[in-house]
Design a protein around this motif. Structure first.
Motif, PDB file in Angstrom:
ATOM      1  N   ARG A   1      56.068  42.379  71.279  1.00  0.00           N
ATOM      2  CA  ARG A   1      57.290  42.125  71.159  1.00  0.00           C
ATOM      3  C   ARG A   1      57.907  41.941  72.702  1.00  0.00           C
ATOM      4  NH1 ARG A   1      61.315  45.099  66.996  1.00  0.00           N
ATOM      5  NH2 ARG A   1      62.604  43.227  67.714  1.00  0.00           N
ATOM      6  N   ALA A   2      56.921  42.493  73.616  1.00  0.00           N
ATOM      7  CA  ALA A   2      57.294  42.301  74.887  1.00  0.00           C
ATOM      8  C   ALA A   2      57.682  41.233  75.479  1.00  0.00           C
ATOM      9  CB  ALA A   2      56.111  42.847  75.854  1.00  0.00           C
ATOM     10  N   GLY A   3      59.133  41.178  76.083  1.00  0.00           N
ATOM     11  CA  GLY A   3      59.641  40.003  76.614  1.00  0.00           C
ATOM     12  C   GLY A   3      60.534  39.436  75.886  1.00  0.00           C
ATOM     13  N   GLN A   4      60.601  39.782  74.704  1.00  0.00           N
ATOM     14  CA  GLN A   4      61.344  39.074  73.345  1.00  0.00           C
ATOM     15  C   GLN A   4      62.684  39.731  73.003  1.00  0.00           C
ATOM     16  OE1 GLN A   4      58.665  38.489  69.932  1.00  0.00           O
ATOM     17  NE2 GLN A   4      57.151  37.356  71.317  1.00  0.00           N
ATOM     18  N   MET A   5      62.645  41.073  73.164  1.00  0.00           N
ATOM     19  CA  MET A   5      63.760  41.837  72.871  1.00  0.00           C
ATOM     20  C   MET A   5      65.033  41.473  73.898  1.00  0.00           C
ATOM     21  SD  MET A   5      62.533  45.461  71.563  1.00  0.00           S
ATOM     22  CE  MET A   5      62.106  46.006  70.279  1.00  0.00           C
TER      23      MET A   5
ATOM     24  N   VAL B   1      68.482  42.535  75.946  1.00  0.00           N
ATOM     25  CA  VAL B   1      69.079  43.571  76.296  1.00  0.00           C
ATOM     26  C   VAL B   1      70.716  44.011  75.676  1.00  0.00           C
ATOM     27  CG1 VAL B   1      70.122  44.908  78.295  1.00  0.00           C
ATOM     28  CG2 VAL B   1      68.360  43.345  78.648  1.00  0.00           C
TER      29      VAL B   1
ATOM     30  N   ASP C   1      66.297  46.836  71.291  1.00  0.00           N
ATOM     31  CA  ASP C   1      66.823  46.720  72.602  1.00  0.00           C
ATOM     32  C   ASP C   1      66.014  46.986  73.733  1.00  0.00           C
ATOM     33  OD1 ASP C   1      68.850  47.128  74.744  1.00  0.00           O
ATOM     34  OD2 ASP C   1      68.418  49.203  74.830  1.00  0.00           O
ATOM     35  N   SER C   2      65.711  45.809  74.744  1.00  0.00           N
ATOM     36  CA  SER C   2      64.752  46.128  75.647  1.00  0.00           C
ATOM     37  C   SER C   2      64.856  47.354  76.484  1.00  0.00           C
ATOM     38  CB  SER C   2      64.493  44.884  76.414  1.00  0.00           C
ATOM     39  OG  SER C   2      65.685  44.194  77.185  1.00  0.00           O
TER      40      SER C   2
ATOM     41  N   GLU D   1      63.737  53.318  75.439  1.00  0.00           N
ATOM     42  CA  GLU D   1      62.358  53.614  75.738  1.00  0.00           C
ATOM     43  C   GLU D   1      61.938  54.539  74.557  1.00  0.00           C
ATOM     44  OE1 GLU D   1      61.208  53.765  80.375  1.00  0.00           O
ATOM     45  OE2 GLU D   1      62.802  55.330  79.743  1.00  0.00           O
TER      46      GLU D   1
ATOM     47  N   ARG E   1      58.308  50.526  76.521  1.00  0.00           N
ATOM     48  CA  ARG E   1      59.472  49.690  75.948  1.00  0.00           C
ATOM     49  C   ARG E   1      58.702  48.086  75.967  1.00  0.00           C
ATOM     50  NH1 ARG E   1      63.258  50.434  81.129  1.00  0.00           N
ATOM     51  NH2 ARG E   1      64.179  48.450  80.428  1.00  0.00           N
ATOM     52  N   ALA E   2      59.367  47.443  75.192  1.00  0.00           N
ATOM     53  CA  ALA E   2      58.975  46.075  75.108  1.00  0.00           C
ATOM     54  C   ALA E   2      59.217  45.492  76.496  1.00  0.00           C
ATOM     55  CB  ALA E   2      59.539  45.397  73.786  1.00  0.00           C
TER      56      ALA E   2
END
Length: 216
Positions: free
Chosen positions: A126-130, A132, A171-172, A175, A215-216
């Motif tokens: 999901r990195a970069g997809q969540m 803020v 939520d990106s 943590e 964190r994603a």
């Protein structure tokens, strides 16, 4: 220059180096020359040691000379906590309840059938997809998770609940933090956002030294 591979994390606790191998979900102490070198590395004295000092860690796939796909060789950051977030427990709708139950069930299966690396694999994907999210939205979602949790018949475990809550919050900036303590050894995990503790008590969390932040 040396780099830490993605599955290797470490921290300093009372002058000792504690490491985590995510491939095997194994925590261990690093002794000898490489342990002393990591302590001095954190003190800014990395130039005193040749690459050969870390040969044992390189042989195990923990340290690499290659930068691609790796990160700087440094201990986990110990960020100060402001306080425990003020969470208002509120009812979730049926769709949210089912979503929370799904996250708990799938996370429990991953914990039971794989390593820590496998358990956290959905986060990596999901990195970069969540997005803020606004801080209040994060707090509200934590509150709804807290309200639903007693109705879901799975034993509470810090890893299970923290990972499932992480996915539900979505939520990106949040943590997932892993910490360790020694004498006796213990490991724990929890969620933080901008210095606010989301799902634990400050006095409890402060017993642990962070060894990994995700964190994603």
């Amino acid at each position: 220059m040396l780099y830490a591979t993605p599955h290797f994390h470490h921290c300093l606790v009372d002058g000792r180096v504690v490491a985590l191998d995510m491939r095997t979900t194994r925590y261990f102490l690093i002794h000898g020359a490489s342990g002393e070198a990591l302590i001095q590395w954190e003190a800014g004295a990395e130039s005193r040691h040749s690459d050969e000092t870390f040969d044992d860690l390189m042989a195990k796939g923990y340290v690499s000379r290659e930068q691609a796909g790796n990160r700087r060789l440094e201990a986990c950051a110990a960020k100060p906590l402001k306080s425990r977030a003020e969470i208002c427990v509120s009812s979730a709708n049926r769709a949210e309840y089912l979503q929370i139950a799904w996250f708990l069930a799938t996370t429990r299966l991953r914990i039971a059938t794989g390593s820590l690396a496998r358990t956290l694999e959905p986060m990596r994907k999901r990195a970069g997809q969540m997005p803020v999210r606004e801080q209040q939205v994060v707090m509200d979602r934590v509150g709804r998770f807290t309200a639903c949790r007693p109705a879901i018949p799975l034993s509470r475990v810090c890893l299970l609940d923290s990972v499932a809550l992480y996915h539900f919050v979505g939520d990106s900036m949040t943590e997932l933090v892993f910490g360790v303590s020694l004498d006796p050894f213990a490991a724990h995990c929890w969620l933080e956002r901008d210095g606010w503790l989301l799902n634990d008590e400050i006095d409890h969390v402060r017993r642990f030294t962070p060894i990994m932040r995700c964190r994603a």
